[in-house]
Design an enzyme around this catalytic site. Sequence first.
Site, PDB file in Angstrom:
ATOM      1  N   HIS A 352       0.814  -1.955  -0.268  1.00 39.42           N
ATOM      2  CA  HIS A 352       0.309   0.091   0.172  1.00 39.42           C
ATOM      3  C   HIS A 352       0.862   1.245  -0.034  1.00 39.42           C
ATOM      4  O   HIS A 352       0.391   2.081  -0.029  1.00 39.42           O
ATOM      5  CB  HIS A 352      -0.925  -0.263   0.962  1.00 39.42           C
ATOM      6  CG  HIS A 352      -1.833  -1.294   1.545  1.00 39.42           C
ATOM      7  ND1 HIS A 352      -3.450  -0.761   0.851  1.00 39.42           N
ATOM      8  CD2 HIS A 352      -1.769  -2.475   1.922  1.00 39.42           C
ATOM      9  CE1 HIS A 352      -3.818  -2.359   0.875  1.00 39.42           C
ATOM     10  NE2 HIS A 352      -2.802  -2.477   1.444  1.00 39.42           N
ATOM     11  N   LYS A 539      -8.929  13.149   5.212  1.00 36.15           N
ATOM     12  CA  LYS A 539      -8.038  11.900   4.728  1.00 36.15           C
ATOM     13  C   LYS A 539      -6.952  12.530   5.661  1.00 36.15           C
ATOM     14  O   LYS A 539      -7.012  13.671   6.869  1.00 36.15           O
ATOM     15  CB  LYS A 539      -7.120  11.966   3.632  1.00 36.15           C
ATOM     16  CG  LYS A 539      -6.678  13.599   3.462  1.00 36.15           C
ATOM     17  CD  LYS A 539      -6.869  13.172   2.045  1.00 36.15           C
ATOM     18  CE  LYS A 539      -7.068  13.688   0.726  1.00 36.15           C
ATOM     19  NZ  LYS A 539      -7.549  12.403   0.042  1.00 36.15           N
ATOM     20  N   THR A 647      -9.378   6.257  -1.681  1.00 28.68           N
ATOM     21  CA  THR A 647     -10.103   5.509  -2.243  1.00 28.68           C
ATOM     22  C   THR A 647     -10.876   6.770  -1.492  1.00 28.68           C
ATOM     23  O   THR A 647     -12.689   6.501  -1.994  1.00 28.68           O
ATOM     24  CB  THR A 647     -11.064   4.441  -1.180  1.00 28.68           C
ATOM     25  OG1 THR A 647      -9.829   4.628   0.409  1.00 28.68           O
ATOM     26  CG2 THR A 647      -9.743   3.012  -1.774  1.00 28.68           C
ATOM     27  N   LYS A 651     -15.381   7.858  -3.302  1.00 31.68           N
ATOM     28  CA  LYS A 651     -16.642   8.432  -2.665  1.00 31.68           C
ATOM     29  C   LYS A 651     -16.872   9.604  -3.158  1.00 31.68           C
ATOM     30  O   LYS A 651     -18.289   9.409  -3.343  1.00 31.68           O
ATOM     31  CB  LYS A 651     -16.124   8.027  -1.024  1.00 31.68           C
ATOM     32  CG  LYS A 651     -16.301   6.676  -1.251  1.00 31.68           C
ATOM     33  CD  LYS A 651     -15.076   6.438   0.485  1.00 31.68           C
ATOM     34  CE  LYS A 651     -14.779   4.975   0.896  1.00 31.68           C
ATOM     35  NZ  LYS A 651     -13.587   5.545   2.281  1.00 31.68           N
TER      36      LYS A 651
HETATM   37  C1  26Q Z   1       2.853   0.045  10.757  1.00 33.00           C
HETATM   38  C2  26Q Z   1       3.890  -0.338  11.725  1.00 33.00           C
HETATM   39  C3  26Q Z   1       3.420   0.150  12.584  1.00 33.00           C
HETATM   40  C4  26Q Z   1       2.743   1.034  13.377  1.00 33.00           C
HETATM   41  C5  26Q Z   1       1.612   1.385  11.745  1.00 33.00           C
HETATM   42  C6  26Q Z   1       1.986   0.806  10.957  1.00 33.00           C
HETATM   43  C7  26Q Z   1       1.059   1.048   9.756  1.00 33.00           C
HETATM   44  C8  26Q Z   1      -0.416   1.796  10.595  1.00 33.00           C
HETATM   45  C9  26Q Z   1      -1.476   1.534   8.909  1.00 33.00           C
HETATM   46  C10 26Q Z   1       1.329   1.310   8.553  1.00 33.00           C
HETATM   47  C11 26Q Z   1      -0.005   2.277   7.454  1.00 33.00           C
HETATM   48  C12 26Q Z   1      -1.248   2.003   7.746  1.00 33.00           C
HETATM   49  C13 26Q Z   1      -2.163   2.438   6.911  1.00 33.00           C
HETATM   50  C14 26Q Z   1      -1.629   2.756   5.338  1.00 33.00           C
HETATM   51  C15 26Q Z   1      -2.423   3.119   4.938  1.00 33.00           C
HETATM   52  O1  26Q Z   1      -3.921   3.596   4.877  1.00 33.00           O
HETATM   53  N1  26Q Z   1      -1.773   3.554   3.346  1.00 33.00           N
HETATM   54  C16 26Q Z   1      -3.465   3.871   2.751  1.00 33.00           C
HETATM   55  O2  26Q Z   1      -3.703   2.745   1.757  1.00 33.00           O
HETATM   56  C17 26Q Z   1      -4.767   2.981   1.235  1.00 33.00           C
HETATM   57  C18 26Q Z   1      -5.783   1.745   0.619  1.00 33.00           C
HETATM   58  O3  26Q Z   1      -4.992   0.849  -0.466  1.00 33.00           O
HETATM   59  C19 26Q Z   1      -4.665   3.827   0.117  1.00 33.00           C
HETATM   60  O4  26Q Z   1      -5.461   3.815  -1.608  1.00 33.00           O
HETATM   61  C20 26Q Z   1      -4.035   4.948   0.270  1.00 33.00           C
HETATM   62  O5  26Q Z   1      -3.639   5.845  -1.493  1.00 33.00           O
HETATM   63  C21 26Q Z   1      -2.726   3.917   0.951  1.00 33.00           C
HETATM   64  O6  26Q Z   1      -1.874   5.525   1.277  1.00 33.00           O
END
Ligand code: 26Q
Length: 801
Positions: A352, A539, A647, A651
């Site tokens: 992602h 966002k 996403t 919407k």
């Molecule tokens: C990782 C390690 C330790 C703690 C937290 C995390 C962590 C948690 C959540 C790293 C990343 C996330 C979330 C990432 C995220 O939401 N990415 C988004 O994913 C969407 C679905 O594919 C995309 O539409 C977005 O572009 C993207 O930013």
Amino acid sequence: MQLENLTKEQFIRDFKDTLHQEQLIKVAKATPTEIFTALAGLIRKYYTNTWIERNHALSDNQEKIAYYFSIEFLPGRMLETNLLNLGILDLVKEGFAELDIDFREVVEAEHDMALGNGGLGRLAAAFMDSLATTGYPGFGNGLRYRYGLFKQRIVDGYQVELPDGWFGSTGNVWETRKDHDIVYVKLFGDVVLESNEDGRFVPTYKNAQVLRAVPYDVPQIGYKNGVINNLRLWDVEIPEEYELDYPTLDARRRVKDITAILYPDDSTIEGKELRLVQEYFMTSAGLQTIIKSYLKMGLPLKDIHEKVSVHINDTHPAVAPAEFMRLLLDEYGLSWEDAWNATVKTMSYTNHTILQEALEKWDQQLFKRVLPRVYQIILEIDNRYIAEMAGRGIAADVIERTRIVKDNQVHMANLAIIGGHSVNGVAKLHTELLKEDTLHDFYTIYPEKFNNKTNGIVQRRWTQIAAPELSAAIDDVIGDGWRNDIHELENLTTYLDDKEVLNQFYQVKKTAKQRLADYIQETTGVEVSTDAIFDVQVKRLHAYKRQLLNLLHIIKLYWDLKDNPDKDMVPRVFIFGAKAAPGYHFAKSVIKLINEVANLVNNDESLQGKLKVVFLENYRVSLAELIIPAADVSEQISLASKEASGTSNMKFMMTGAITLATLDGANIEIKDEVGDENVVIFGMDKDEVYEHYARHDYYSRAVYENNPVIRRVVDTFVNGTIPNAQSEGTEIYEALITHNDEYFLLEDFAAYVEAQEKIDALYRDHDKWARMSLANIAKSHKFTSDDTITEYAKEIWELKK
Ligand code: 26Q
């Protein structure tokens, strides 16, 4: 229960019975929460048999099942979705009207299930809905956090984080504890390998911590198709036989902490031990149950990939290939070759993010201490990988860059890629960037593993639930077939030049805007007019998403109006919603500044109400349902190449907002669907951004010094114009000028201003605007997650309905 035959009268009787029995109260006296709890209890009774039958049917027919492993699921509220999907939403509304119950109040009594940070978690929840709706056997596997993503309050313009105790007084009304599926997870300790009588090495664990993993199942109801899948969330407990190991409250609390909180960081990786424990806990528990239920079919374990797929949602469950190997080798005695063959064919991985530094890595010593046996297996996988690649003639430097254990770290993405058969990005551009940049080495080694799956959204939630007036208008124009087949929205294109239809949709938007305007008035005290353009950016707060660029433009408008109060512009309301990770200093400063600029402009009468700025606190799924259908403009302004997909852009499009965007993520695919004339695109594209990187030729101070408009806007942060934000203002100024504006805001500023002027001009022509809006709605069907999941099911998981 045959719900097709349920009548309103029967429902009212059932509901009253449930309320009386479960809450011991009469309708007239019951609070919305009591009514919600009773209604949820009744719905459970309605669907329970279907749910049980589904599980039996799947195992009887030996169907292949996909398991979606995700550390986050963000469904939001479930009541309306469940009623809609069971086909009884209207009936319940009518029944409640008869009982004089305010249905909206009951809906709002439900606490959002917010076990996710943002896009990634919401996508996982969307996939659960779409798996059930398309009828594919797909189950979720995650953690049952006691606290979801923090609740955000704004105090003096600053973000304050409060715990989200979402169980509240009702508990989670949808879940069922499944004691008979309890498993045990081992952590820490020492592992010694001893050879047994047939010369195989078997590990024995000394001083390991043994934890009980208790599953709670949440039904995932398909849309009017009688299918119910399962989202399994794990909780942790101390097994009775080990109670004496935890003599203090503190020791017991440390165990319960494993499922206490969702890490609120969606970018920076801190490498915290507890996070690794969370990841392993849900992965191990999930894989253990999968193997057990596979074995009940009586088939050979080495062929498990024929009946099971395990999907790794980002690197968070990427320990899965190694843990699966451990189980197959140590617990079930498979040979390495058979186990590895099954593992690679079972596992698949979605990435992602293109940010190399955002790929999870664990300190080798930490990893070894927490997961000693899994670590040994990873070393073995790594060694065999190196040998195999050397044998294939892969260059030594490529092998070194792609191996799993190096630089004193365990590289989780590398494990997911090597240990699985599929790697996908989440939008076309994102997948291309993975192939040519972030994961290029792997692409040269395994081109066949790479594929794209553009994200999607659950159209039912964003139209039928969040936008009822819009949905009614669509029924009116093209009939209600679109509710079952979203692709029928395309038929709206026939009406693009029908003035009456355009006006109808224009009025629908007004209704949604009025609802939001009322909420804004109630929660912030700011009065906004529905004649203004509602310009929305909602966002997570991130530098790369460039909320600050939006703010720079607002400040420019402020100065325009101060210079010339009679400036001819369509009134604008800029609406923000955004949570910042608690440790993300810069993001918090941007929130503070948005709030202080809001104070400045909202209270300046000389602006004659032409400019309003609103920051809505605690952005979450249920608030998105209120905001998104009310938007005229959808701000998707990330620096090109940085937003994997996005996403919310989909919407907004589906509910008739015009996308104002850079050529990033899925914005590109939105533009391709709707055509250049129905979006407003601006700024550098990905190639231009990459050229700057290659040439090292960006110098923001030069832009600042040579452009008087930019200089004036940026100086506003430090010259006292914005009261109460001195230190944050300085910090922002320094990020833009001293630290060379990492995300090219100043470079894209002029183009952004021009794009905003275009929006202003377009909005003046109501018919033209309404036509663009309708064209967007008509083309939005491309982004249904039902189709995205169908592609996963067919191309990656090879499932049958
Ligand atoms: C990782 C390690 C330790 C703690 C937290 C995390 C962590 C948690 C959540 C790293 C990343 C996330 C979330 C990432 C995220 O939401 N990415 C988004 O994913 C969407 C679905 O594919 C995309 O539409 C977005 O572009 C993207 O930013």
